[in-house]
Scaffold this motif. Structure first.
Motif, mmCIF file in Angstrom:
data_model
loop_
_atom_site.group_PDB
_atom_site.id
_atom_site.type_symbol
_atom_site.label_atom_id
_atom_site.label_comp_id
_atom_site.label_asym_id
_atom_site.label_seq_id
_atom_site.Cartn_x
_atom_site.Cartn_y
_atom_site.Cartn_z
ATOM 1 N N ARG A 50 0.836 -1.216 0.000
ATOM 2 C CA ARG A 50 0.000 0.000 0.000
ATOM 3 C C ARG A 50 0.866 1.260 0.000
ATOM 4 N NH1 ARG A 50 -5.759 1.056 0.757
ATOM 5 N NH2 ARG A 50 -5.815 3.315 0.829
ATOM 6 N N GLN A 51 1.878 1.274 0.844
ATOM 7 C CA GLN A 51 2.778 2.433 0.901
ATOM 8 C C GLN A 51 3.491 2.646 -0.432
ATOM 9 O OE1 GLN A 51 4.883 0.812 4.284
ATOM 10 N NE2 GLN A 51 4.273 2.558 5.557
ATOM 11 N N LEU A 52 3.917 1.565 -1.043
ATOM 12 C CA LEU A 52 4.618 1.657 -2.326
ATOM 13 C C LEU A 52 3.675 2.143 -3.418
ATOM 14 C CD1 LEU A 52 6.667 -1.621 -2.002
ATOM 15 C CD2 LEU A 52 7.546 0.716 -1.785
ATOM 16 N N SER A 53 2.475 1.598 -3.445
ATOM 17 C CA SER A 53 1.477 2.019 -4.422
ATOM 18 C C SER A 53 1.141 3.498 -4.251
ATOM 19 C CB SER A 53 0.211 1.170 -4.276
ATOM 20 O OG SER A 53 -0.791 1.611 -5.148
ATOM 21 N N ASP A 54 0.949 3.919 -3.012
ATOM 22 C CA ASP A 54 0.633 5.322 -2.740
ATOM 23 C C ASP A 54 1.765 6.244 -3.189
ATOM 24 O OD1 ASP A 54 -1.806 4.581 -1.700
ATOM 25 O OD2 ASP A 54 -1.221 4.868 0.405
ATOM 26 N N ALA A 55 3.006 5.818 -3.009
ATOM 27 C CA ALA A 55 4.154 6.625 -3.426
ATOM 28 C C ALA A 55 4.193 6.761 -4.949
ATOM 29 C CB ALA A 55 5.448 5.997 -2.921
ATOM 30 N N ILE A 56 3.907 5.679 -5.648
ATOM 31 C CA ILE A 56 3.899 5.719 -7.116
ATOM 32 C C ILE A 56 2.760 6.614 -7.600
ATOM 33 C CG2 ILE A 56 3.599 4.339 -9.215
ATOM 34 C CD1 ILE A 56 4.989 2.016 -7.652
ATOM 35 N N LYS A 57 1.608 6.520 -6.959
ATOM 36 C CA LYS A 57 0.476 7.395 -7.308
ATOM 37 C C LYS A 57 0.820 8.857 -7.065
ATOM 38 C CE LYS A 57 -3.114 3.998 -6.374
ATOM 39 N NZ LYS A 57 -4.147 3.565 -5.418
#
Length: 66
Positions: A50-57
């Motif tokens: 989730r943290q990684l996805s949020d950073a990419i977003k």
């Protein structure tokens, strides 16, 4: 290993931006970007998916769990 399909990643500059975003939340993560398949594979050291996805977003891209 956490993998994302990032279909709006269109250049080496985009790949760099995605890598920088991931490293921003997990500086020790191993990041592999494949421009041929538009995928990002991440071996995190402390961040979750989730943290990684949020950073990419936050970097302006649209990651989809692969």
């Amino acid at each position: 290993m956490i993998a994302f399909q990032v279909s709006d990643m269109t250049s080496a500059r985009c790949a760099g931006a995605v890598t920088k975003a991931v490293k921003g939340v997990d500086h020790a993560a191993l990041v592999r970007v494949d421009m041929a398949t538009l995928t990002v594979e991440i071996e995190p050291s402390r961040a979750n998916a989730r943290q990684l996805s949020d950073a990419i977003k936050a970097a302006g891209y649209s990651p989809i769990a692969a």
